[in-house]
Write a protein that holds these residues in place. Structure first.
Motif, PDB file in Angstrom:
ATOM      1  N   LEU A  79     -32.205  22.631  24.700  1.00 51.52           N
ATOM      2  CA  LEU A  79     -30.957  22.630  25.560  1.00 51.52           C
ATOM      3  C   LEU A  79     -29.949  23.538  24.954  1.00 51.52           C
ATOM      4  O   LEU A  79     -29.774  23.766  23.743  1.00 51.52           O
ATOM      5  CB  LEU A  79     -30.622  21.057  25.496  1.00 51.52           C
ATOM      6  N   LYS A  80     -29.368  24.004  25.948  1.00 49.75           N
ATOM      7  CA  LYS A  80     -28.136  24.927  25.666  1.00 49.75           C
ATOM      8  C   LYS A  80     -26.687  24.189  25.660  1.00 49.75           C
ATOM      9  O   LYS A  80     -25.738  25.132  25.509  1.00 49.75           O
ATOM     10  CB  LYS A  80     -28.257  25.922  26.747  1.00 49.75           C
ATOM     11  N   PHE A  81     -26.717  23.040  26.005  1.00 56.42           N
ATOM     12  CA  PHE A  81     -25.440  22.316  26.116  1.00 56.42           C
ATOM     13  C   PHE A  81     -25.494  21.127  25.064  1.00 56.42           C
ATOM     14  O   PHE A  81     -26.501  20.481  24.736  1.00 56.42           O
ATOM     15  CB  PHE A  81     -25.147  21.874  27.674  1.00 56.42           C
ATOM     16  N   PRO A  82     -24.346  20.449  24.643  1.00 56.63           N
ATOM     17  CA  PRO A  82     -24.217  19.235  23.594  1.00 56.63           C
ATOM     18  C   PRO A  82     -24.790  17.885  24.540  1.00 56.63           C
ATOM     19  O   PRO A  82     -24.470  17.760  25.715  1.00 56.63           O
ATOM     20  CB  PRO A  82     -22.940  19.296  23.246  1.00 56.63           C
ATOM     21  N   MET A  83     -25.498  17.077  23.824  1.00 54.45           N
ATOM     22  CA  MET A  83     -25.711  15.639  24.103  1.00 54.45           C
ATOM     23  C   MET A  83     -24.568  14.862  23.512  1.00 54.45           C
ATOM     24  O   MET A  83     -24.982  14.485  22.226  1.00 54.45           O
ATOM     25  CB  MET A  83     -27.068  15.291  23.787  1.00 54.45           C
ATOM     26  N   LEU A  84     -23.746  14.407  24.151  1.00 50.13           N
ATOM     27  CA  LEU A  84     -22.595  13.585  23.637  1.00 50.13           C
ATOM     28  C   LEU A  84     -23.137  11.987  23.351  1.00 50.13           C
ATOM     29  O   LEU A  84     -23.735  11.498  24.212  1.00 50.13           O
ATOM     30  CB  LEU A  84     -21.314  13.552  24.639  1.00 50.13           C
ATOM     31  N   ALA A  85     -22.609  11.548  22.437  1.00 52.80           N
ATOM     32  CA  ALA A  85     -23.071  10.070  21.951  1.00 52.80           C
ATOM     33  C   ALA A  85     -21.675   9.308  22.002  1.00 52.80           C
ATOM     34  O   ALA A  85     -21.139   9.384  21.271  1.00 52.80           O
ATOM     35  CB  ALA A  85     -23.822   9.995  20.435  1.00 52.80           C
ATOM     36  N   ASP A  86     -21.992   8.353  23.051  1.00 47.12           N
ATOM     37  CA  ASP A  86     -20.824   7.398  23.195  1.00 47.12           C
ATOM     38  C   ASP A  86     -21.362   5.944  22.773  1.00 47.12           C
ATOM     39  O   ASP A  86     -21.215   4.946  23.247  1.00 47.12           O
ATOM     40  CB  ASP A  86     -20.347   7.383  24.503  1.00 47.12           C
ATOM     41  N   THR A  87     -21.725   5.886  21.703  1.00 42.22           N
ATOM     42  CA  THR A  87     -22.387   4.714  20.888  1.00 42.22           C
ATOM     43  C   THR A  87     -20.870   3.340  21.191  1.00 42.22           C
ATOM     44  O   THR A  87     -21.575   2.461  21.304  1.00 42.22           O
ATOM     45  CB  THR A  87     -22.664   5.006  19.595  1.00 42.22           C
TER      46      THR A  87
END
Length: 181
Positions: A99-107
């Motif tokens: 992956l070239k983009f971030p995976m945001l964590a909205d825990t």
């Protein structure tokens, strides 16, 4: 759901940005959405990691990463799963390792809640997509039900239309004539 014309909510979240040991995580904030470089942002949400439809969408966004970059647009993926679950999924799934983009964590689910995109029973995010202009204003929002993947080409088509800042007719595509009033 947050409406077109509204400011995207403030947030500060951890994201998976790399698989390299010691460089996996980074904090991303809403401050990065407002900029003087005329940089747009597309943020898309999926319901859960380690599922079936979600990786097809994430892989398709990644396949089109260059198209977003060519449009001066930052791409961010997000779900309510933790950064550790995101990292494990990226390591586990062939289509997600590069992956070239971030995976945001909205825990905490605070951002999904502010966007009003939480499914009421499971409290997971719907398949929502937001295009945000350089001033941090939502210019397009779309939501799919949990079982239906979105069309990345349509997201790009809408982004192209928004970036013309002109009147674009139905089914307009980049390179076609716009309308004059």
């Amino acid at each position: 759901m947050i409406n077109v014309g509204q400011k995207f909510p403030e947030f500060s979240k951890t994201a998976v940005v790399s698989l390299e040991k010691g460089k996996e995580f980074e904090t991303i904030t809403s401050d990065s959405l407002v900029n003087e470089d005329n940089q747009w942002t597309t943020i898309f949400w999926w319901p859960k990691d380690f599922t079936f439809v979600c990786p097809t969408e994430i892989a398709e966004f990644n396949k089109n990463y260059g198209e977003f970059r060519d449009r001066n647009t930052t791409l961010i993926g997000a779900s309510t799963d933790s950064e550790f679950v995101h990292l494990a999924w990226r390591n586990d799934h062939d289509d997600l390792r590069g992956l070239k983009f971030p995976m945001l964590a909205d825990t905490s689910k605070s951002l999904a809640e502010a966007l009003d995109i939480l499914e009421p029973n499971e409290k997971i995010a719907y398949r929502a997509t937001f295009i945000i202009d350089p001033q941090g204003i939502v210019r397009w929002a779309s939501v799919n039900d949990l079982n239906v993947g979105r069309n990345v080409k349509e997201v790009l088509r809408v982004l192209d239309a928004l970036q013309t800042d002109e009147l674009c007719p139905c089914n307009w595509e980049k390179g076609q004539e716009t309308l004059t009033a």
